[in-house]
Design a protein around this motif. Structure first.
Motif, PDB file in Angstrom:
ATOM      1  N   ILE A 166      60.888 -84.007 -13.044  1.00  0.00           N
ATOM      2  CA  ILE A 166      61.041 -84.331 -11.619  1.00  0.00           C
ATOM      3  C   ILE A 166      62.461 -84.013 -11.152  1.00  0.00           C
ATOM      4  CG2 ILE A 166      61.098 -86.226  -9.941  1.00  0.00           C
ATOM      5  CD1 ILE A 166      58.712 -87.450 -11.507  1.00  0.00           C
ATOM      6  N   ALA A 167      63.459 -84.365 -11.959  1.00  0.00           N
ATOM      7  CA  ALA A 167      64.857 -84.083 -11.592  1.00  0.00           C
ATOM      8  C   ALA A 167      65.097 -82.575 -11.505  1.00  0.00           C
ATOM      9  CB  ALA A 167      65.803 -84.717 -12.603  1.00  0.00           C
ATOM     10  N   GLU A 168      64.586 -81.819 -12.451  1.00  0.00           N
ATOM     11  CA  GLU A 168      64.758 -80.362 -12.460  1.00  0.00           C
ATOM     12  C   GLU A 168      64.072 -79.714 -11.255  1.00  0.00           C
ATOM     13  OE1 GLU A 168      62.775 -76.978 -15.169  1.00  0.00           O
ATOM     14  OE2 GLU A 168      64.025 -78.399 -16.293  1.00  0.00           O
ATOM     15  N   LEU A 169      62.861 -80.127 -10.985  1.00  0.00           N
ATOM     16  CA  LEU A 169      62.123 -79.574  -9.845  1.00  0.00           C
ATOM     17  C   LEU A 169      62.778 -79.958  -8.519  1.00  0.00           C
ATOM     18  CD1 LEU A 169      58.454 -80.147 -11.061  1.00  0.00           C
ATOM     19  CD2 LEU A 169      59.742 -77.984 -11.019  1.00  0.00           C
ATOM     20  N   SER A 170      63.296 -81.176  -8.447  1.00  0.00           N
ATOM     21  CA  SER A 170      63.989 -81.614  -7.232  1.00  0.00           C
ATOM     22  C   SER A 170      65.209 -80.737  -6.965  1.00  0.00           C
ATOM     23  CB  SER A 170      64.441 -83.068  -7.354  1.00  0.00           C
ATOM     24  OG  SER A 170      63.334 -83.918  -7.466  1.00  0.00           O
ATOM     25  N   ALA A 171      65.977 -80.448  -8.013  1.00  0.00           N
ATOM     26  CA  ALA A 171      67.168 -79.617  -7.859  1.00  0.00           C
ATOM     27  C   ALA A 171      66.790 -78.203  -7.418  1.00  0.00           C
ATOM     28  CB  ALA A 171      67.958 -79.582  -9.163  1.00  0.00           C
ATOM     29  N   ALA A 172      65.744 -77.643  -8.011  1.00  0.00           N
ATOM     30  CA  ALA A 172      65.318 -76.289  -7.640  1.00  0.00           C
ATOM     31  C   ALA A 172      64.836 -76.241  -6.192  1.00  0.00           C
ATOM     32  CB  ALA A 172      64.210 -75.810  -8.587  1.00  0.00           C
ATOM     33  N   ALA A 173      64.046 -77.221  -5.805  1.00  0.00           N
ATOM     34  CA  ALA A 173      63.542 -77.264  -4.429  1.00  0.00           C
ATOM     35  C   ALA A 173      64.685 -77.508  -3.447  1.00  0.00           C
ATOM     36  CB  ALA A 173      62.466 -78.349  -4.287  1.00  0.00           C
ATOM     37  N   ALA A 174      65.651 -78.328  -3.830  1.00  0.00           N
ATOM     38  CA  ALA A 174      66.797 -78.607  -2.956  1.00  0.00           C
ATOM     39  C   ALA A 174      67.624 -77.348  -2.731  1.00  0.00           C
ATOM     40  CB  ALA A 174      67.663 -79.715  -3.553  1.00  0.00           C
ATOM     41  N   GLN A 175      67.805 -76.540  -3.755  1.00  0.00           N
ATOM     42  CA  GLN A 175      68.538 -75.285  -3.584  1.00  0.00           C
ATOM     43  C   GLN A 175      67.799 -74.346  -2.633  1.00  0.00           C
ATOM     44  OE1 GLN A 175      69.331 -73.685  -7.474  1.00  0.00           O
ATOM     45  NE2 GLN A 175      71.316 -74.703  -7.588  1.00  0.00           N
ATOM     46  N   ALA A 176      66.483 -74.270  -2.778  1.00  0.00           N
ATOM     47  CA  ALA A 176      65.690 -73.411  -1.887  1.00  0.00           C
ATOM     48  C   ALA A 176      65.753 -73.927  -0.449  1.00  0.00           C
ATOM     49  CB  ALA A 176      64.237 -73.349  -2.366  1.00  0.00           C
ATOM     50  N   LEU A 194      52.967 -85.838 -20.828  1.00  0.00           N
ATOM     51  CA  LEU A 194      54.427 -85.954 -20.834  1.00  0.00           C
ATOM     52  C   LEU A 194      54.854 -87.388 -21.107  1.00  0.00           C
ATOM     53  CD1 LEU A 194      55.346 -83.843 -17.661  1.00  0.00           C
ATOM     54  CD2 LEU A 194      55.476 -83.113 -20.047  1.00  0.00           C
ATOM     55  N   ARG A 195      55.895 -87.527 -21.913  1.00  0.00           N
ATOM     56  CA  ARG A 195      56.492 -88.842 -22.123  1.00  0.00           C
ATOM     57  C   ARG A 195      57.294 -89.187 -20.868  1.00  0.00           C
ATOM     58  NH1 ARG A 195      58.203 -89.751 -28.171  1.00  0.00           N
ATOM     59  NH2 ARG A 195      56.322 -88.939 -29.140  1.00  0.00           N
ATOM     60  N   PRO A 196      57.582 -90.454 -20.636  1.00  0.00           N
ATOM     61  CA  PRO A 196      58.330 -90.852 -19.435  1.00  0.00           C
ATOM     62  C   PRO A 196      59.644 -90.094 -19.264  1.00  0.00           C
ATOM     63  CG  PRO A 196      57.397 -92.786 -20.469  1.00  0.00           C
ATOM     64  CD  PRO A 196      57.134 -91.638 -21.400  1.00  0.00           C
ATOM     65  N   ALA A 197      60.416 -89.917 -20.335  1.00  0.00           N
ATOM     66  CA  ALA A 197      61.691 -89.202 -20.234  1.00  0.00           C
ATOM     67  C   ALA A 197      61.467 -87.739 -19.854  1.00  0.00           C
ATOM     68  CB  ALA A 197      62.458 -89.295 -21.552  1.00  0.00           C
ATOM     69  N   GLN A 198      60.412 -87.129 -20.397  1.00  0.00           N
ATOM     70  CA  GLN A 198      60.109 -85.737 -20.049  1.00  0.00           C
ATOM     71  C   GLN A 198      59.685 -85.626 -18.586  1.00  0.00           C
ATOM     72  OE1 GLN A 198      57.112 -85.357 -23.142  1.00  0.00           O
ATOM     73  NE2 GLN A 198      58.266 -83.653 -24.048  1.00  0.00           N
ATOM     74  N   LEU A 199      58.886 -86.571 -18.140  1.00  0.00           N
ATOM     75  CA  LEU A 199      58.446 -86.573 -16.750  1.00  0.00           C
ATOM     76  C   LEU A 199      59.641 -86.743 -15.812  1.00  0.00           C
ATOM     77  CD1 LEU A 199      56.265 -86.530 -14.584  1.00  0.00           C
ATOM     78  CD2 LEU A 199      55.907 -88.982 -15.002  1.00  0.00           C
ATOM     79  N   ALA A 200      60.525 -87.670 -16.138  1.00  0.00           N
ATOM     80  CA  ALA A 200      61.712 -87.887 -15.312  1.00  0.00           C
ATOM     81  C   ALA A 200      62.577 -86.628 -15.263  1.00  0.00           C
ATOM     82  CB  ALA A 200      62.517 -89.067 -15.844  1.00  0.00           C
TER      83      ALA A 200
END
Length: 152
Positions: free
Chosen positions: A76-86, A67-73
């Protein structure tokens, strides 16, 4: 008659103690909530607490090669949002057990079941009323921070 009052006070104290114990249990349950989301390839994992605070990010050794840095960031942001909703759903479930019937736990948690959140602004200035006398101070500041003489 005095014994009737003592019995009532004893019952009230027992109810109060039970309420405090249940509050402590609920607080511990809320504090222990952690939800984890993983990327489809399993290279990125994000764990968050009940208020969406990131508690852990785990990256596979080869994630920087894939993953490129922007893809990794973004991942992480997408996974954080999904986990936060759960995590928020779990926190709402915990609160629903102790709240009065008809109380929406999502509102207390600062969001809604659909994941949207709203902020509650405090001490916002209200509309100006020209009929207020000059010696009255209705500023947006908290009266708790004012000196006793200024409040009078």
């Amino acid at each position: 008659m005095p014994t009737d009052h003592r019995a009532q006070v004893a019952e009230l104290m027992a109810d109060y103690q039970r309420s405090r114990e249940r509050l402590a249990e609920t607080h511990q349950e809320l504090a222990s909530i952690t939800e984890t989301a993983r990327s489809a390839d399993g290279r990125v994992q994000v764990a968050v607490g009940p208020q969406g605070t990131i508690r852990e990010v785990v990256l596979a050794d080869d994630v920087y090669d894939k993953l490129r840095p922007a893809q990794l960031a973004a991942t992480i942001a997408e996974l954080s949002a999904a986990a936060a909703q759960a995590a928020a759903r779990r926190a709402a479930d915990v609160l629903a057990e102790v709240l009065p019937t008809g109380t929406d736990p999502d509102v207390l948690l600062g969001g809604h079941a659909d994941g949207a959140s709203t902020s509650v602004l405090r001490n916002e200035p209200g509309p100006i009323d020209d009929d207020v006398s000059e010696d009255e101070d209705f500023s947006a500041g908290s009266w708790l921070q004012q000196s006793p003489t200024k409040r009078m």
